[in-house]
Design an enzyme around this catalytic site. Structure first.
Site, PDB file in Angstrom:
ATOM      1  N   GLY A   1       0.730  -1.015   0.089  1.00  0.00           N
ATOM      2  CA  GLY A   1       0.051  -0.004   0.015  1.00  0.00           C
ATOM      3  C   GLY A   1       0.916   1.176   0.041  1.00  0.00           C
ATOM      4  N   SER A   2       0.428   2.342   0.597  1.00  0.00           N
ATOM      5  CA  SER A   2       0.901   3.656   0.702  1.00  0.00           C
ATOM      6  C   SER A   2       2.501   3.545   1.241  1.00  0.00           C
ATOM      7  CB  SER A   2       0.082   4.629   1.357  1.00  0.00           C
ATOM      8  OG  SER A   2      -1.140   5.059   0.735  1.00  0.00           O
ATOM      9  N   VAL A   3       2.682   2.499   1.873  1.00  0.00           N
ATOM     10  CA  VAL A   3       4.275   2.638   2.524  1.00  0.00           C
ATOM     11  C   VAL A   3       5.365   2.641   1.194  1.00  0.00           C
ATOM     12  CG1 VAL A   3       6.007   1.088   3.400  1.00  0.00           C
ATOM     13  CG2 VAL A   3       3.756   1.284   4.526  1.00  0.00           C
ATOM     14  N   PHE A   4       4.747   2.305   0.076  1.00  0.00           N
ATOM     15  CA  PHE A   4       5.589   2.312  -1.222  1.00  0.00           C
ATOM     16  C   PHE A   4       5.634   3.544  -1.682  1.00  0.00           C
ATOM     17  CE2 PHE A   4       6.259   1.379  -5.830  1.00  0.00           C
ATOM     18  CZ  PHE A   4       7.505   0.538  -5.343  1.00  0.00           C
ATOM     19  N   LYS A   5       4.846   4.578  -1.175  1.00  0.00           N
ATOM     20  CA  LYS A   5       4.929   5.908  -1.693  1.00  0.00           C
ATOM     21  C   LYS A   5       6.276   6.578  -1.401  1.00  0.00           C
ATOM     22  CE  LYS A   5       0.023   6.698  -1.534  1.00  0.00           C
ATOM     23  NZ  LYS A   5      -1.035   7.789  -0.761  1.00  0.00           N
TER      24      LYS A   5
END
Length: 584
Positions: free
Chosen positions: A303-307
Site C-alpha cells: 500500500g502507501s508505504v511504497f509512496k
C-alpha cells in the site's frame, strides 16, 4: 509314485523356506547387526533399548542464545528424578520429602504407580530450586538424582524465526549423505534458524540416566544407574542471536493481548543492522502447515508505504520544486473522487494523497521507465534483506530460512498503462515487499541512505563461550540513495507524525519522537458481510533525531475500521522504552 513326487516337492519347499529363514537370521544376527535394511537400523542398539529404562536430560543438540546470552530454546530448569526400583529399597524417603516439600505417602504412591522413572520439575513442585538439586545429590543414594533439564512443554519464543526440529529421514539423507553415524531417528532442523544452522547444531551424543531391566522391569544389575554425556568442552555449539529476549517476549505479548490474528511485527537495531524482535501471526502449530509461514519474510502488498519509493525518486530527479502543490481532490487516476484539497509535497506524504504520487510516478516513468524499480533497489526492496555470505565451505550461507525478495512489476508492458502505473505508485497491482525489507528501508533512511544486510545471528560459540565463527556487517548490493535524498525523506517521514492531519499523528505522545509511513493495501477479499479486507501497515523509526530502532507492524486481512496496526505499533514502542529504562 505321485505321493513320492509330492513328498519331494514338499521337502524341497520346506528346505527352501528353512534356508531362507536361516539366511535371514544370519543377516540379522551376524552380518548386518549395525545397519539392517535400507533404513540402516542398528539392531544392537534397538535390542539394548528394549531392556533399558532411561531419562533423557539433554538431546545434545546445540541451542540459541539471545544477545545477552539468555537461552531462547528452552531454559534448563531444576528437576529431581526418582527411579521405580526405589520401592523395593529402604530409601531415605523422609529426607527427600523434606527437601521437596512433599508428603512421604505421595512420593511412595508416585513410585508404586510408576512404570518409568519419575521426573519432578517446577511444573509439579513450584518451589524447586538449585539448592533443592544440591541437597538431593548430597544424599548420594542410587536412584535419586538432581539434574538440570529443558522443560519439553515450555513454549519457546520467536517460534517462526527459530523454527523447529523433527524426524525427517529423506531430508536427513539429502543434507548429510556421508554421515552414516546419524541414526534415521535423529531430529534435524526443518524450518527457521534450526534449519539454516542445522549443521552446527546437530547432536553428537545425548545426556541421560539409564539402567537395565529384566522382563518384569526390575533392575538387571542391581541399582547401577549410568550417566552418559558428551565429554567435550567445545560441543554442543551455541548460536548467539541478535534477539533481545525481553523485547521479543514483550512484542509477542502485545500482539497476543491486542488480538492481532494475522500479520506480525519486526524491530531492528539500526546501528547494528540486526533483528531485536520478530513476531508472525498466527502462532506456529506443527500440526497445521498453514501456520508455519513467517509473514515477516513474505512479500505482501505494501500500500502507501511504497509512496516512500516514489517520493525518493521524485526528490532525486528534482521533480519536487519549492512551492509545488497538488490537487488532492482528485483520486489516483486523476479523476474527481477525493476531498483533501490542495496540498504541498510534504502534506501529500503526511496525509497519503494518492494523486500526488501517481502523477509523480507518471512523470518519472516518461523520463526513465526503470526509475521506480531502480529506486526500490537503492532502498533495498528488491533483494533479500537477510545476511548472506561465506561460512566455511558454503559460499551462499543464508541466516534466514525461506526469506523471499520483493517484486515491483509483473509485466514491463504495465509501464505504458496509466492505470497500472498509478496502482504501482501506491503499492498495489504487482508490488509486493516483505516487512523485513520495509524495516530495513526505514533503517537505511535513518542512517542517511546506507543500506546493509540484516543479521539475526552475531556469532557461533563453542560450549566454553569462545567464538567459532562471527558474522560481520555487510552492505546490501547496489547503490545507496544520496544523503540529500535521505535527509528529505527523514523530513517528510517525521511530518507524517507531527502534521495535524498526518496518518501517524496518534504517535505524537509517545516517549520517543517517531518518523514513519502508514500503508493500506486492498487484498481483493471480503468478509461474509461484504466488508473489504485490507493489509494495514505502519513502518517507521525512532527516536527521530537520533535513530536507534526501525519498527514495522502489519495487520493482514482486516476490515479497515478494525485494524490494530497503530495500537500495536504504539504499544511496542512503549515496551521498548520501558526496556531501555530497566537496563539503565
Amino acid at each position: 509314485m505321485i505321493v513320492s513326487k509330492r513328498l519331494k516337492a514338499a521337502v524341497i519347499c520346506f528346505l527352501l523356506v528353512f534356508f531362507f529363514l536361516l539366511a535371514r537370521l544370519a543377516e540379522i544376527q551376524l552380518f548386518f547387526t549395525e545397519s539392517f535394511s535400507k533404513s540402516n537400523i542398528n539392531l544392537i542398539q534397538e535390542s539394548v533399548k528394549q531392556r533399558t529404562e532411561e531419562v533423557l536430560i539433554s538431546d545434545g543438540r546445540g541451542s540459541f542464545l539471545d544477545r545477552n546470552g539468555k537461552e531462547l530454546t528452552g531454559k534448563k530448569q531444576p528437576a529431581v528424578i526418582l527411579f521405580p526400583f526405589l520401592v523395593t529399597q529402604d530409601w531415605p524417603v523422609d529426607r527427600v520429602s523434606d527437601i521437596l516439600g512433599m508428603k512421604q505417602g505421595e512420593l511412595r504412591q508416585l513410585l508404586t504407580e510408576a512404570k518409568k522413572p519419575v521426573v519432578l520439575n517446577s511444573r509439579k513442585i513450584k518451589h524447586l530450586t538449585k539448592q533443592s538439586v544440591s541437597n538431593i545429590n548430597s544424599l548420594k543414594y542410587p536412584g535419586i538424582y538432581g539434574v538440570y533439564m529443558k522443560d519439553s512443554k515450555e513454549t519457546n519464543i520467536a517460534a517462526h524465526l527459530l523454527g523447529a526440529t523433527n524426524q525427517d529421514p529423506e531430508l536427513l539423507k539429502k543434507k548429510y549423505p556421508g554421515r552414516k553415524e546419524l541414526p534415521i531417528t535423529a531430529k534435524i532442523g526443518t524450518s527457521g534458524m534450526e534449519r539454516t544452522f542445522d549443521e552446527f547444531l546437530l547432536a553428537d551424543q545425548d545426556t541421560k540416566l539409564l539402567y537395565h531391566v529384566d522382563g518384569r522391569g526390575n533392575p538387571l544389575f542391581g541399582m547401577d544407574v549410568k550417566y552418559t554425556a558428551e565429554a567435550n568442552a567445545f560441543y554442543p555449539l551455541q548460536v548467539k542471536t541478535s534477539i533481545d529476549r525481553n523485547i521479543q517476549k514483550a512484542m509477542e505479548d502485545v500482539l497476543k493481548d491486542r488480538g492481532l490474528k494475522k500479520g506480525g511485527a519486526v524491530l531492528l537495531d539500526i546501528e547494528k543492522s540486526s533483528v531485536l524482535g520478530m513476531v508472525s501471526k498466527p502462532d506456529a502449530d506443527m500440526s497445521k502447515q498453514q501456520t508455519l509461514q513467517n509473514y515477516m519474510l513474505t512479500p505482501i502488498y505494501p500500500g502507501s508505504v511504497f509512496k516512500t519509493v516514489i517520493a525518493a525518486a521524485a526528490i532525486e530527479q528534482n521533480e519536487v520544486k519549492p512551492g509545488t502543490s497538488f490537487n488532492c481532490n482528485l483520486n489516483l487516476y486523476g479523476e474527481p473522487g477525493d476531498d483533501k484539497g490542495t496540498l504541498s509535497f510534504g502534506e501529500s506524504f503526511a496525509q497519503s494523497c494518492n494523486y500526488t504520487f501517481t502523477s509523480l510516478a507518471e512523470k518519472l516513468i516518461k523520463k526513465d521507465d526503470s526509475v521506480i524499480e531502480n529506486m526500490a533497489e537503492k532502498l533495498g526492496l528488491t533483494q533479500r534483506a537477510g545476511w548472506e555470505g561465506k561460512l566455511y565451505r558454503e559460499d551462499g550461507f543464508r541466516q534466514l530460512y525461506n526469506e523471499k525478495s520483493g517484486v515491483i512489476w509483473g509485466d514491463d508492458k504495465d509501464k505504458t498503462v496509466k492505470k497500472a502505473v498509478a496502482q504501482t505508485a501506491i503499492g498495489q497491482k504487482n508490488v509486493k515487499v516483505t516487512p523485513l525489507e520495509v524495516a530495513n528501508m526505514m533503517a537505511a533512511i535513518a542512517r542517511g541512505g546506507e543500506k546493509k544486510q540484516v543479521k539475526i545471528a552475531d556469532k557461533i560459540e563453542y560450549k566454553n563461550k569462545t567464538t567459532m565463527a562471527s558474522f560481520k556487517d555487510q552492505p546490501l548490493k547496489g547503490e545507496n540513495i544520496d544523503k540529500y535524498t535521505a535527509q528529505q525523506l527523514q523530513k517528510i517521514l517525521r511530518e507524517v507524525v507531527t502534521s495535524p492531519k498526518g496518518t501517524g499523528r496518534r504517535f505524537q505522545d509517545l516517549p520517543y519522537e517517531i518518523a514513519g509511513k502508514s500503508g493500506t493495501a486492498q487484498t481483493g477479499m471480503f468478509t461474509k458481510d461484504k466488508q473489504t479486507l485490507y493489509h494495514k501497515w505502519f513502518a517507521g523509526y525512532f527516536p527521530a533525531d537520533k535513530p536507534k530502532y526501525a519498527l514495522v507492524v502489519l495487520h493482514m486481512d482486516t476490515p479497515g475500521d478494525k485494524a490494530l496496526t497503530n495500537t500495536v505499533f504504539y504499544d511496542i514502542v512503549k515496551k521498548v522504552h520501558e526496556n531501555e529504562i530497566n537496563q539503565t
